[in-house]
Design a protein around this motif. Structure first.
Motif, PDB file in Angstrom:
ATOM      1  N   ILE A  69      32.587 -15.822 -26.861  1.00 55.31           N
ATOM      2  CA  ILE A  69      31.197 -15.888 -27.297  1.00 55.31           C
ATOM      3  C   ILE A  69      30.277 -15.741 -26.094  1.00 55.31           C
ATOM      4  O   ILE A  69      30.422 -16.449 -25.092  1.00 55.31           O
ATOM      5  N   CYS A  70      29.334 -14.813 -26.207  1.00 58.85           N
ATOM      6  CA  CYS A  70      28.301 -14.607 -25.193  1.00 58.85           C
ATOM      7  C   CYS A  70      26.951 -15.035 -25.760  1.00 58.85           C
ATOM      8  O   CYS A  70      26.819 -15.266 -26.966  1.00 58.85           O
ATOM      9  N   THR A  71      25.943 -15.118 -24.892  1.00 57.34           N
ATOM     10  CA  THR A  71      24.626 -15.556 -25.346  1.00 57.34           C
ATOM     11  C   THR A  71      23.720 -14.406 -25.742  1.00 57.34           C
ATOM     12  O   THR A  71      22.888 -14.548 -26.643  1.00 57.34           O
ATOM     13  N   ILE A 124      28.356 -12.675 -30.516  1.00 59.52           N
ATOM     14  CA  ILE A 124      27.136 -13.439 -30.274  1.00 59.52           C
ATOM     15  C   ILE A 124      26.848 -14.100 -31.612  1.00 59.52           C
ATOM     16  O   ILE A 124      26.324 -13.465 -32.538  1.00 59.52           O
ATOM     17  N   THR A 125      27.250 -15.334 -31.744  1.00 63.35           N
ATOM     18  CA  THR A 125      27.183 -16.026 -33.018  1.00 63.35           C
ATOM     19  C   THR A 125      25.776 -16.518 -33.338  1.00 63.35           C
ATOM     20  O   THR A 125      25.012 -16.863 -32.438  1.00 63.35           O
ATOM     21  N   VAL A 129      24.963 -24.248 -31.620  1.00 61.38           N
ATOM     22  CA  VAL A 129      25.906 -25.053 -30.828  1.00 61.38           C
ATOM     23  C   VAL A 129      26.683 -24.197 -29.827  1.00 61.38           C
ATOM     24  O   VAL A 129      26.652 -24.466 -28.620  1.00 61.38           O
ATOM     25  N   PRO A 130      27.398 -23.158 -30.257  1.00 59.07           N
ATOM     26  CA  PRO A 130      28.126 -22.351 -29.262  1.00 59.07           C
ATOM     27  C   PRO A 130      27.199 -21.617 -28.303  1.00 59.07           C
ATOM     28  O   PRO A 130      27.545 -21.442 -27.130  1.00 59.07           O
ATOM     29  N   LEU A 131      26.026 -21.201 -28.770  1.00 56.79           N
ATOM     30  CA  LEU A 131      25.087 -20.529 -27.869  1.00 56.79           C
ATOM     31  C   LEU A 131      24.614 -21.479 -26.767  1.00 56.79           C
ATOM     32  O   LEU A 131      24.522 -21.102 -25.591  1.00 56.79           O
ATOM     33  N   PRO A 140      31.069 -17.138 -20.808  1.00 59.22           N
ATOM     34  CA  PRO A 140      31.594 -17.118 -22.179  1.00 59.22           C
ATOM     35  C   PRO A 140      32.657 -18.183 -22.435  1.00 59.22           C
ATOM     36  O   PRO A 140      33.336 -18.638 -21.512  1.00 59.22           O
ATOM     37  N   ILE A 141      32.779 -18.555 -23.705  1.00 57.44           N
ATOM     38  CA  ILE A 141      33.848 -19.461 -24.119  1.00 57.44           C
ATOM     39  C   ILE A 141      34.745 -18.748 -25.129  1.00 57.44           C
ATOM     40  O   ILE A 141      34.296 -17.870 -25.858  1.00 57.44           O
ATOM     41  N   LEU A 142      36.003 -19.130 -25.121  1.00 58.75           N
ATOM     42  CA  LEU A 142      36.962 -18.581 -26.060  1.00 58.75           C
ATOM     43  C   LEU A 142      36.600 -18.988 -27.470  1.00 58.75           C
ATOM     44  O   LEU A 142      36.142 -20.105 -27.710  1.00 58.75           O
ATOM     45  N   SER A 143      36.835 -18.081 -28.405  1.00 62.27           N
ATOM     46  CA  SER A 143      36.605 -18.377 -29.819  1.00 62.27           C
ATOM     47  C   SER A 143      37.787 -17.881 -30.629  1.00 62.27           C
ATOM     48  O   SER A 143      38.075 -16.682 -30.665  1.00 62.27           O
ATOM     49  N   THR A 144      38.497 -18.799 -31.271  1.00 68.38           N
ATOM     50  CA  THR A 144      39.571 -18.426 -32.183  1.00 68.38           C
ATOM     51  C   THR A 144      39.531 -19.376 -33.373  1.00 68.38           C
ATOM     52  O   THR A 144      39.347 -20.585 -33.209  1.00 68.38           O
ATOM     53  N   SER A 145      39.638 -18.814 -34.546  1.00 68.67           N
ATOM     54  CA  SER A 145      39.422 -19.589 -35.770  1.00 68.67           C
ATOM     55  C   SER A 145      40.448 -20.691 -35.960  1.00 68.67           C
ATOM     56  O   SER A 145      41.597 -20.583 -35.555  1.00 68.67           O
TER      57      SER A 145
END
Length: 207
Positions: A69-71, A124-125, A129-131, A140-145
């Motif tokens: 995830i990026c901003t 870019i969600t 919260v993740p932003l 960036p942070i890892l994102s996996t469902s």
């Protein structure tokens, strides 16, 4: 046992974001809400944390296909190659939103985070919260469902805590999550044709 924090999904408490970012910097693993489903995440630079995420999900690191995830688009540009004008326009229409774009990874993406094809998933969600986490962390942070053993996406906070509270360092509880995944679009290897790998929450009609 990890920690559980009740975080506001639209106006996340700064002190909670700061705690989460510090855990990520130290190689910790967290669960956090997104605009699709709850995700497991870590700092993409931490190989040890990535291996822990793989262990939790029951997959081998060398076969893992993760997104980050990026901003904003400026940050995206630091982590991908071959972002042509047509690809940029597609991403501008989609972000922020429930889409994942597969692109060629730049040298700023650690080798342990790239796929064998040297690609990376980018999001870019549309969730504060993740932003806020990425902004506080500075990368960036890892994102996996988050899925249960039956392959069903986890969305009920108490069940998430019961199933994962002992396996992660922090659970940012943003209330009930979604159950629809992101739409995945592949623009790797310089491909400019709209190639949809998975239909999800994001509509392709916008393109």
């Amino acid at each position: 046992m990890g920690k559980r924090l009740q975080i506001h999904p639209d106006n996340p408490q700064g002190r909670f974001i700061a705690q989460a970012a510090e855990i990520l910097r130290k190689g910790g693993v967290i669960i956090y809400p997104t605009d699709t489903v709850y995700a497991i995440g870590c700092d993409i630079n931490s190989k040890k944390a990535l291996e822990k995420v793989c262990h939790i999900k029951g997959i081998k690191p060398e076969k893992a296909l993760f997104s980050c995830i990026c901003t904003d688009m400026k940050q995206v540009g630091e982590y991908v190659n071959h972002m042509t004008t047509p690809i940029y326009k597609y991403m501008k229409r989609a972000f922020p939103g429930p889409y994942t774009f597969i692109l060629d990874a730049s040298k700023n993406i650690p080798r342990h985070f790239q796929s064998k094809r040297k690609t990376v998933g980018i999001r870019i969600t549309d969730h504060m919260v993740p932003l806020a986490l990425v902004k506080e962390l500075g990368g960036p942070i890892l994102s996996t469902s988050l899925k249960d053993s039956q392959g069903v996406y986890e969305y009920e906070p108490d069940e998430i805590w019961e199933n994962y509270g002992k396996r992660v360092d922090l659970f940012l509880d943003g209330g009930w999550g979604g159950s629809d995944v992101s739409t995945i679009i592949d623009f790797s290897e310089g491909n400019e044709k709209l190639t949809v790998l998975r239909e999800g929450l994001g509509s392709t009609d916008i393109f």
